[in-house]
Design an enzyme around this catalytic site. Structure first.
Site, PDB file in Angstrom:
ATOM      1  N   GLY A   1       0.821  -1.196   0.000  1.00  0.00           N
ATOM      2  CA  GLY A   1       0.000   0.000   0.000  1.00  0.00           C
ATOM      3  C   GLY A   1       0.855   1.247   0.000  1.00  0.00           C
ATOM      4  O   GLY A   1       1.987   1.239  -0.476  1.00  0.00           O
ATOM      5  N   CYS A   2       0.327   2.325   0.527  1.00  0.00           N
ATOM      6  CA  CYS A   2       1.048   3.592   0.565  1.00  0.00           C
ATOM      7  C   CYS A   2       2.397   3.423   1.253  1.00  0.00           C
ATOM      8  O   CYS A   2       2.477   2.889   2.355  1.00  0.00           O
ATOM      9  CB  CYS A   2       0.212   4.640   1.299  1.00  0.00           C
ATOM     10  SG  CYS A   2       1.087   6.179   1.595  1.00  0.00           S
ATOM     11  N   PHE A   3       3.447   3.898   0.606  1.00  0.00           N
ATOM     12  CA  PHE A   3       4.782   3.680   1.175  1.00  0.00           C
ATOM     13  C   PHE A   3       5.060   4.520   2.415  1.00  0.00           C
ATOM     14  O   PHE A   3       5.988   4.223   3.166  1.00  0.00           O
ATOM     15  CB  PHE A   3       5.893   3.875   0.152  1.00  0.00           C
ATOM     16  CG  PHE A   3       5.788   5.054  -0.787  1.00  0.00           C
ATOM     17  CD1 PHE A   3       5.139   6.233  -0.435  1.00  0.00           C
ATOM     18  CD2 PHE A   3       6.361   4.977  -2.058  1.00  0.00           C
ATOM     19  CE1 PHE A   3       5.064   7.307  -1.315  1.00  0.00           C
ATOM     20  CE2 PHE A   3       6.296   6.051  -2.944  1.00  0.00           C
ATOM     21  CZ  PHE A   3       5.644   7.218  -2.559  1.00  0.00           C
TER      22      PHE A   3
END
Length: 231
Positions: free
Chosen positions: A51-53
Site C-alpha cells: 500500500g502507501c509507502f
C-alpha cells in the site's frame, strides 16, 4: 492515490471506518524457516510493497537492526518513473520500500513477521485501506533464492494456519530495479505526524509495532533525510 481525504467530517468518518474495519494488528507467529544469524560485517536489502509507502517506511524506520528505509517504486516497466506516472497505474510499479538491514541484528524472517503483523492487510488485492489500484498491491521483491525460500515458506505457514481467515494475496517476485521516490515522500510520517491521512492510517501501524514487538522497537527513526546520488 487517495492521499487527500474528502473535505469535512464525512471524509474523516469514511476513512476512519475503513481503518477500523480492518482486523486489529496482532503479533503473528515467528517464521519456521528463517536465515541463520550472520556475524560477518555486511548489510542486506529487501523490498516490501504494502500500500502507501508512507506507513511501510514509517514502520521499518523504527525497527531495530534496520539502517535505512527508502520509499520508492518497484516492479514496473518504466525507467525512473515519477509519482504521477506510478499513480496512474499504467507503469506496473508498486509503491515500495527498500529496507537495508544488518542481518547480525535482525533476520529477514523477522522483517517479514513485522511486515505482515502491523504494516498491511495481506489479504487485500490491488489495494490497501483507502487506496486502490495495482500500485498499492502487496508484494515481496526478493533478493535471491534465500529470501525467496524464506518468504515462500512464511506465506505458506500463515496460510496453512488460516491466520487471516482469507488467503494471502501478497505476491513474491524477484527484485528488479528500484527507483527512489521524490524527496518529499521520504520520512513523510515523521515529518507530518499530524496529517489526517497519517493519523488515521499510518500512526496506528507504528504504535502496533511498539506495542507488539517491544524487543524490535527503536524509538528514534532511521531517517532518510536528503537523498544522495545512487539512493
Amino acid at each position: 492515490m487517495l492521499k487527500v481525504l474528502a473535505a469535512g467530517p464525512l471524509g474523516l468518518m469514511l476513512s476512519m471506518g475503513l481503518a477500523q474495519a480492518a482486523d486489529a494488528p496482532h503479533a503473528l507467529p515467528a517464521p519456521v524457516v528463517d536465515a541463520p544469524a550472520v556475524h560477518t560485517p555486511g548489510e542486506q536489502t529487501a523490498v516490501f510493497s504494502g500500500g502507501c509507502f508512507w506507513g511501510v517506511q514509517g514502520v521499518f524506520e523504527h525497527v531495530k537492526g534496520v539502517t535505512r528505509a527508502v520509499s520508492g517504486y518497484a516492479g514496473g516497466h518504466v525507467v525512473n518513473p515519477d509519482y504521477e506516472q506510478v499513480s496512474s497505474g499504467d507503469t506496473g510499479h508498486a509503491e515500495s520500500v527498500r529496507v537495508t538491514f544488518d542481518p547480525a541484528q535482525v533476520s529477514y524472517g523477522t522483517l517479514l513477521r513485522i511486515f505482515f503483523s502491523v504494516a498491511l492487510d495481506p489479504t487485500q488485492k490491488d489495494r490497501q485501506g483507502p487506496d486502490w489500484g495495482t500500485q498499492y498491491r502487496s508484494e515481496l521483491f526478493v533478493d535471491g533464492p534465500e529470501q525467496k525460500r524464506i518468504a515462500t515458506a512464511y506465506v505458506a505457514q500463515l496460510d496453512a494456519a488460516h491466520t487471516f481467515g482469507r488467503p494471502i494475496a501478497t505476491r513474491i517476485d524477484p527484485a528488479g530495479p528500484f527507483y527512489p521516490a521524490e524527496a518529499y515522500h521520504q520520512d513523510y510520517l515523521d515529518l507530518h505526524p499530524d496529517a489526517a491521512y497519517i493519523v488515521i492510517n499510518d500512526l496506528p501501524k507504528v504504535q502496533a509495532l511498539r506495542t507488539l514487538f517491544p524487543e524490535w522497537w527503536q524509538p528514534a527513526p532511521v531517517k532518510v533525510g536528503k537523498l544522495a546520488s545512487g539512493d
